[in-house]
Design an enzyme around this catalytic site. Structure first.
Site, PDB file in Angstrom:
ATOM      1  N   TYR A  23      75.528  64.896 -77.759  1.00 26.29           N
ATOM      2  CA  TYR A  23      75.180  64.300 -79.047  1.00 26.29           C
ATOM      3  C   TYR A  23      73.846  64.847 -79.555  1.00 26.29           C
ATOM      4  O   TYR A  23      73.684  65.101 -80.746  1.00 26.29           O
ATOM      5  CB  TYR A  23      75.117  62.777 -78.918  1.00 26.29           C
ATOM      6  N   GLU A  24      72.902  65.033 -78.635  1.00 26.11           N
ATOM      7  CA  GLU A  24      71.577  65.526 -79.012  1.00 26.11           C
ATOM      8  C   GLU A  24      71.512  67.047 -79.076  1.00 26.11           C
ATOM      9  O   GLU A  24      70.440  67.622 -79.207  1.00 26.11           O
ATOM     10  CB  GLU A  24      70.519  64.973 -78.061  1.00 26.11           C
ATOM     11  N   GLU A  83      63.884  55.738 -71.379  1.00 24.46           N
ATOM     12  CA  GLU A  83      64.186  57.171 -71.353  1.00 24.46           C
ATOM     13  C   GLU A  83      65.443  57.472 -72.165  1.00 24.46           C
ATOM     14  O   GLU A  83      65.458  58.417 -72.952  1.00 24.46           O
ATOM     15  CB  GLU A  83      64.361  57.645 -69.914  1.00 24.46           C
ATOM     16  N   GLY A  97      73.789  48.302 -78.621  1.00 21.75           N
ATOM     17  CA  GLY A  97      72.444  48.866 -78.575  1.00 21.75           C
ATOM     18  C   GLY A  97      71.383  47.792 -78.698  1.00 21.75           C
ATOM     19  O   GLY A  97      70.398  47.774 -77.948  1.00 21.75           O
ATOM     20  N   TYR A 131      66.243  51.318 -85.234  1.00 23.89           N
ATOM     21  CA  TYR A 131      64.986  50.878 -84.624  1.00 23.89           C
ATOM     22  C   TYR A 131      64.085  50.199 -85.653  1.00 23.89           C
ATOM     23  O   TYR A 131      63.435  49.194 -85.354  1.00 23.89           O
ATOM     24  CB  TYR A 131      64.263  52.051 -83.974  1.00 23.89           C
TER      25      TYR A 131
END
Length: 159
Positions: A23-24, A83, A97, A131
């Site tokens: 995904y990253e 992390e 989440g 966030y």
């Protein structure tokens, strides 16, 4: 449902880490082995901790949070450094989440930790918006530095 990871979760944690790396856009960077994860999470002196998000309906693992303790010299107490936080795409938007972060915040409150920190990639707008919605604040004025591979070896072997 959020629960503390157990040794039997190592294969799924490893798989989720690989999914996160994809995904990253950095799958080549995810080199941790299941054996390394087992040692870090459940060895003689655990250096990291993990929580698992399970789907309420089917019970399958849909996400995880992997974290470790840091220490604030300014506050004089430990905190949690998150992390990795990852929820599988098909399970996003269902509160997993937020539930993982809520559990980590609960641990901070219970243990007297005063910080819960993590990093997010600049391009990950959906994560940043998430966030922000929780009241988390970006730490402007700070740049993350990292030594790895040859640069780390070179510095570590200088006399």
């Amino acid at each position: 449902m959020i629960r503390t990871a157990v040794p039997a979760d190592v294969p799924v944690i490893h798989s989720l880490i690989r999914e996160l790396a994809e995904y990253e856009k950095a799958p080549q960077e995810a080199r941790a082995t299941p054996e390394q994860l087992h040692e870090a999470l459940f060895g003689e002196r655990p250096a990291a901790f993990a929580h698992i998000a399970e789907d309420d309906a089917g019970g399958g693992t849909v996400g995880f949070a992997l974290w470790f303790l840091n220490f604030s010299t300014w506050r004089g107490v430990h905190g949690i450094y998150l992390e990795d936080l990852y929820v599988r795409p098909m399970a996003r938007g269902n509160g997993h989440g937020k539930a993982l972060l809520t559990e980590l915040a609960r641990i901070c409150a219970e243990r007297g930790y005063q910080r819960l920190e993590w990093s997010v990639l600049d391009w990950n707008r959906s994560a940043i918006d998430f966030y922000d919605s929780l009241g988390a604040l970006p730490q402007d004025g700070w740049t993350t530095y990292r030594l790895t591979d040859e640069a780390l070896t070179k510095l570590g072997t200088q006399e």
